[in-house]
Design a protein around this motif. Structure first.
Motif, short mmCIF file in Angstrom:
data_model
loop_
_atom_site.label_atom_id
_atom_site.label_comp_id
_atom_site.label_asym_id
_atom_site.label_seq_id
_atom_site.Cartn_x
_atom_site.Cartn_y
_atom_site.Cartn_z
N GLY A 1 0.81 -1.21 0.00
CA GLY A 1 0.00 0.00 0.00
C GLY A 1 0.84 1.25 0.00
N THR A 2 0.18 2.39 0.18
CA THR A 2 0.86 3.68 0.19
C THR A 2 0.35 4.51 1.36
OG1 THR A 2 -0.81 4.65 -1.26
CG2 THR A 2 1.13 3.71 -2.33
N GLY A 3 1.04 5.59 1.66
CA GLY A 3 0.50 6.54 2.63
C GLY A 3 1.08 6.47 4.02
N SER A 4 2.39 6.30 4.13
CA SER A 4 3.02 6.28 5.45
C SER A 4 2.90 7.64 6.11
CB SER A 4 4.50 5.90 5.31
OG SER A 4 5.20 6.16 6.51
N ILE A 5 2.70 7.63 7.43
CA ILE A 5 2.59 8.90 8.16
C ILE A 5 3.87 9.71 8.05
CG2 ILE A 5 3.34 7.91 10.36
CD1 ILE A 5 1.38 9.80 11.74
N SER A 6 5.00 9.03 7.90
CA SER A 6 6.27 9.75 7.80
C SER A 6 6.39 10.53 6.49
CB SER A 6 7.44 8.77 7.90
OG SER A 6 7.42 7.85 6.83
N HIS A 7 5.53 10.21 5.50
CA HIS A 7 5.56 10.92 4.23
C HIS A 7 4.27 11.70 3.98
CE1 HIS A 7 8.48 7.57 3.66
NE2 HIS A 7 9.17 8.53 3.06
N ALA A 8 3.55 12.00 5.05
CA ALA A 8 2.25 12.64 4.89
C ALA A 8 2.37 14.06 4.34
CB ALA A 8 1.50 12.67 6.23
N PHE A 9 3.44 14.77 4.71
CA PHE A 9 3.68 16.10 4.16
C PHE A 9 4.90 16.05 3.26
CE2 PHE A 9 1.02 18.05 7.50
CZ PHE A 9 0.41 19.02 6.74
N TYR A 10 4.84 16.81 2.19
CA TYR A 10 5.99 16.88 1.30
C TYR A 10 6.04 18.24 0.64
CZ TYR A 10 2.75 16.09 -2.59
OH TYR A 10 1.72 16.18 -3.50
N ALA A 11 7.22 18.61 0.18
CA ALA A 11 7.35 19.83 -0.62
C ALA A 11 6.96 19.50 -2.05
CB ALA A 11 8.79 20.34 -0.57
N LEU A 12 6.15 20.36 -2.65
CA LEU A 12 5.69 20.08 -4.01
C LEU A 12 6.85 20.00 -4.99
CD1 LEU A 12 2.49 22.24 -4.15
CD2 LEU A 12 2.61 19.82 -4.62
N GLY A 13 7.98 20.63 -4.63
CA GLY A 13 9.14 20.54 -5.50
C GLY A 13 9.64 19.13 -5.67
N SER A 14 9.38 18.27 -4.69
CA SER A 14 9.86 16.90 -4.79
C SER A 14 9.20 16.17 -5.94
CB SER A 14 9.59 16.15 -3.48
OG SER A 14 8.19 16.02 -3.28
N LYS A 15 8.05 16.67 -6.38
CA LYS A 15 7.34 16.03 -7.48
C LYS A 15 7.41 16.84 -8.76
CE LYS A 15 2.86 14.01 -8.71
NZ LYS A 15 1.48 13.75 -8.26
N TYR A 16 7.38 18.16 -8.66
CA TYR A 16 7.16 18.99 -9.84
C TYR A 16 8.37 19.82 -10.28
CZ TYR A 16 2.22 17.89 -9.38
OH TYR A 16 1.02 17.24 -9.30
N SER A 17 9.33 20.03 -9.42
CA SER A 17 10.39 20.98 -9.75
C SER A 17 11.36 20.42 -10.78
CB SER A 17 11.15 21.38 -8.49
OG SER A 17 10.29 22.01 -7.59
N LEU A 18 11.87 21.29 -11.63
CA LEU A 18 12.88 20.91 -12.60
C LEU A 18 14.28 21.00 -12.01
CD1 LEU A 18 11.61 22.69 -15.85
CD2 LEU A 18 11.25 20.34 -15.13
N THR A 19 14.46 21.87 -11.04
CA THR A 19 15.76 22.05 -10.42
C THR A 19 15.64 21.85 -8.92
OG1 THR A 19 15.40 24.41 -10.13
CG2 THR A 19 16.43 23.72 -12.18
N ALA A 20 16.77 21.69 -8.29
CA ALA A 20 16.84 21.55 -6.82
C ALA A 20 16.00 20.38 -6.31
CB ALA A 20 16.40 22.85 -6.14
N LYS A 21 15.83 19.35 -7.15
CA LYS A 21 14.96 18.24 -6.75
C LYS A 21 15.46 17.56 -5.49
CE LYS A 21 12.82 16.92 -11.11
NZ LYS A 21 12.64 15.85 -12.11
N ALA A 22 16.77 17.33 -5.42
CA ALA A 22 17.30 16.62 -4.26
C ALA A 22 17.07 17.41 -2.98
CB ALA A 22 18.79 16.36 -4.45
N PHE A 23 17.22 18.72 -3.07
CA PHE A 23 17.01 19.57 -1.89
C PHE A 23 15.57 19.50 -1.43
CE2 PHE A 23 15.65 23.78 -0.32
CZ PHE A 23 16.35 23.79 0.86
N TYR A 24 14.63 19.72 -2.36
CA TYR A 24 13.21 19.74 -1.99
C TYR A 24 12.72 18.36 -1.58
CZ TYR A 24 12.92 24.49 -3.79
OH TYR A 24 13.08 25.83 -3.99
#
Length: 526
Positions: A58-81
Motif C-alpha cells: 500500500g501507500t501513505g506512510s505517516i512519515s511521508h504525509a507532508f511533502y514539498a511540491l518541488g519533490s514532485k514537480y520541480s525541474l531544479t533543486a529536486k534533491a534539496f526539496y
C-alpha cells in the motif's frame, strides 16, 4: 454630499485588497522563474493521504504525509526539496510569516498580536490540513485497499476545509477571549483574496495541463478538451445570466431581504461562494457580517452537496450514460473551489469505477476527464467574480447609493472595484500567453510549457489551498453565532436552501445537458 476625489493609487500600501495583489503576484512571479530553470517555490507544503499502519504493497506512510511540491514537480533543486519532508511546513511558515507581517505592518495592524495570532492560526491550520488528509476522511472507494481500509468517508480534500471551519467555529463560539486575541490575524477576506490571485494561476495553467494530457491521449483527447473548454464557457454564461437574477429575486421578493444582502447572497449562491460573496460585499459596501454569514452558509451547503451530489449523479442520473453532463452540472452547482474539485474527483472515481465494472473491464476512461468537466465550468464561473463585482459597483455608485444633489466622482467606481481581481486576471493572462506563444501544446514548445508547469503547480496547488484553509479557519474564528442570530441568519439559511435545491441544481442539470449531452470519453482499455 460630494464624494472625496481620492487619488487613483490611494490605499496601495494600506488596504487588504492591494496586499492580496502584492502577495499573490510576488509568489506568482517566483513561480514564473521556473521557465528560466530556477525553482523558488518548490518548498510549498502540501499533505498527502496517510494512515498509521500501511498494508503491504500500500501507500501513505505517516512519515511521508507532508511533502514539498518541488519533490514532485520541480525541474531544479529536486534533491534539496525531496529531502524537505516535514521541514516544508517550517519553510512555508517562515516565508509566509515574513511576507504577511510586512503587509500587516504597512496596514498599521498590531504587529506583535498579528505575529502571535498568525503563528497559532498557521499551525492549527496545518494540523487540521494533515488530519483531514487521513485516508479515512480523504480516500476514495477505489483506493481504500491501498490504506488497509474497508470504509472511508471519501471526502477528498474537502474534509480538511470543513474540519478547519469546525475548529474555527469552536474557538469563535466557545473560547471567545482567545478568538478575540486571534482576530488581529484571522483575516478571511485577505486570505481569500490572495487565494483568488493564486486561482488565476490555476485558470491560466489549465490549458498547459490539458496540452500534456492531449499529448498522451492524442488528437481525440485534444478535441475533447477543446469541446469542454467551449461548452463550459457557453454553458456557464447562460447559467449565470439565469442564476444571479433568480437568486436575487428569491431573496428580495419571497424572503424580503435588503438589497445589499440579496446581492451578496445572489453572488455567493450563483457564482463562486466565498470568493464572490467577499467581492460583492466590497462592491456594494455591505456590512462585513453579511459576507461572513454568506461565506459560512456556502461552506456548509457545499459540504452537503459534496456528500450528496456525486452519489446522486453516479447512481440515479445521468450515471455512465452522460458522465460529462454530470461533471458540468457539478461544476455549476457546487459553490467553492475546494468542494467542487473534491466533488469532481469523487464523481470521477465513482463513474470510472462503475463503467469498468459494468463492462467487465472492456471500457476504461482516463483519470481526470470528468473532474476536468467539473472544474472547467467552475473556472468560467470564477471569471465572473471580477466582472460582476465591477458591474455591481457601478450600479450601487450610480443608482442605489446616489442621493439627490450628490456628486459621485468617476474615481469612486475604481475605489470600489475589488483590486485583487487585477492580480487574478494578470496571472491568468500571463500563463495563457505562455501557452499560446509556445505552440499551444505543439511538440516544439512543450519544454517551455513543462517548465512553466513546474512553477505553476506549487502556486496553484500548495499556496492556493493553504490560503483557502486559512480562510476557513479564520472564518470560524471570527464568526459568533449569537451575533448571527441577531442578524436574522435564519432567513438566509432558507434562501440558500430554496435557491440551491429548487433552482440552482435543476437549472444546472438542464444547461449541462443542453451543452454536454452526447460528448464521449475516449476508451483507454485498449
Amino acid at each position: 454630499m460630494t464624494s472625496v476625489n481620492r487619488k487613483w493609487y490611494s490605499g496601495m500600501l494600506t488596504q487588504e485588497d492591494w496586499w492580496a495583489v502584492w502577495l499573490g503576484l510576488f509568489f506568482f512571479g517566483l513561480g514564473l522563474l521556473s521557465i528560466a530553470g530556477v525553482d523558488l517555490v518548490g518548498w510549498a507544503v502540501y499533505p498527502k493521504k496517510w494512515v498509521f499502519n500501511v498494508p503491504e504493497g500500500g501507500t501513505g506512510s505517516i512519515s511521508h504525509a507532508f511533502y514539498a511540491l518541488g519533490s514532485k514537480y520541480s525541474l531544479t533543486a529536486k534533491a534539496f526539496y525531496k529531502g524537505l519532508g516535514w521541514w516544508s511546513i517550517i519553510w512555508t511558515y517562515v516565508i509566509f510569516t515574513i511576507a504577511t507581517c510586512i503587509g500587516a505592518y504597512c496596514m498599521k495592524w498590531d504587529l506583535k498580536r498579528y505575529f502571535v495570532g498568525w503563528t497559532i492560526i498557521y499551525f492549527l491550520t496545518i494540523a487540521t490540513w494533515f488530519v483531514g488528509h487521513h485516508a479515512f476522511f480523504a480516500a476514495n472507494k477505489t483506493n481504500w485497499h491501498k490504506y488497509g481500509l474497508n470504509f472511508a468517508l471519501s471526502l477528498g480534500g474537502g474534509a480538511s476545509f470543513i474540519l478547519a471551519l469546525i475548529i474555527g467555529l469552536i474557538i469563535g463560539n466557545f473560547f471567545k477571549g482567545f478568538a478575540s486575541y486571534l482576530s488581529e490575524a484571522a483575516k478571511p477576506e485577505w486570505f481569500i483574496k490572495t487565494a483568488i490571485v493564486f486561482l488565476g494561476v490555476k485558470v491560466g495553467y489549465l490549458p498547459i495541463k490539458a496540452a500534456a494530457t492531449s499529448a498522451k491521449l492524442g488528437h481525440q483527447m485534444a478535441d475533447l478538451t477543446g469541446h469542454l473548454f467551449l461548452a463550459g464557457a457557453v454553458a456557464t454564461i447562460v447559467a449565470y445570466m439565469i442564476f444571479w437574477p433568480g437568486v436575487y429575486l428569491i431573496a428580495r421578493r419571497i424572503f424580503k431581504l435588503p438589497r445589499k444582502t440579496a446581492a451578496v447572497l445572489g453572488s455567493g449562491i450563483s457564482i463562486c461562494g466565498v470568493s464572490a460573496a467577499v467581492a460583492t460585499g466590497g462592491a456594494v459596501r455591505a456590512k462585513p457580517v453579511v459576507s461572513i454569514m454568506v461565506s459560512a452558509l456556502v461552506v456548509v451547503w457545499a459540504v452537503i452537496e459534496l456528500v450528496v451530489l456525486p452519489g446522486f449523479f453516479t447512481h440515479v442520473w445521468p450515471g455512465t450514460s452522460d458522465p460529462l453532463v454530470a461533471g458540468s452540472a457539478m461544476g455549476m452547482a457546487v459553490k467553492t473551489d475546494g468542494a467542487d474539485a473534491a466533488a469532481g474527483d469523487l464523481l470521477d472515481e465513482f463513474l470510472r469505477n462503475k463503467i469498468e465494472v459494468e463492462t467487465n473491464g472492456r471500457v476504461k476512461w482516463p483519470e481526470g476527464v470528468i473532474t476536468t468537466s467539473a472544474v472547467m465550468t467552475k473556472v468560467w464561473i470564477d471569471m465572473f467574480i471580477g466582472l460582476w463585482a465591477f458591474v455591481l459597483a457601478m450600479v450601487w455608485v450610480y443608482k442605489i447609493d446616489r442621493r439627490p444633489g450628490e456628486t459621485v466622482m468617476a474615481s469612486e467606481v475604481w475605489h470600489r472595484f475589488p483590486k485583487f481581481v487585477l492580480g487574478y486576471f494578470t496571472a491568468w493572462f500571463i500563463y495563457l500567453a505562455i501557452f499560446f506563444l509556445n505552440g499551444a501544446g505543439a511538440p516544439e514548445g512543450m519544454h517551455v510549457l513543462k517548465a512553466a508547469k513546474a512553477g505553476a503547480v506549487p502556486v496553484e496547488k500548495g499556496f492556493r489551498k493553504l490560503f483557502f484553509m486559512l480562510t476557513f479557519m479564520s472564518l470560524g474564528i471570527i464568526t459568533d453565532f449569537s451575533k448571527l442570530a441577531e442578524a436574522k441568519f435564519g432567513r438566509m439559511v432558507w434562501v440558500y436552501f430554496v435557491a440551491l435545491f429548487l433552482f440552482i441544481i435543476p437549472v444546472a442539470v438542464i444547461i449541462a445537458y443542453l451543452f454536454h449531452h452526447g460528448m464521449t470519453i475516449p476508451n483507454i482499455a485498449g
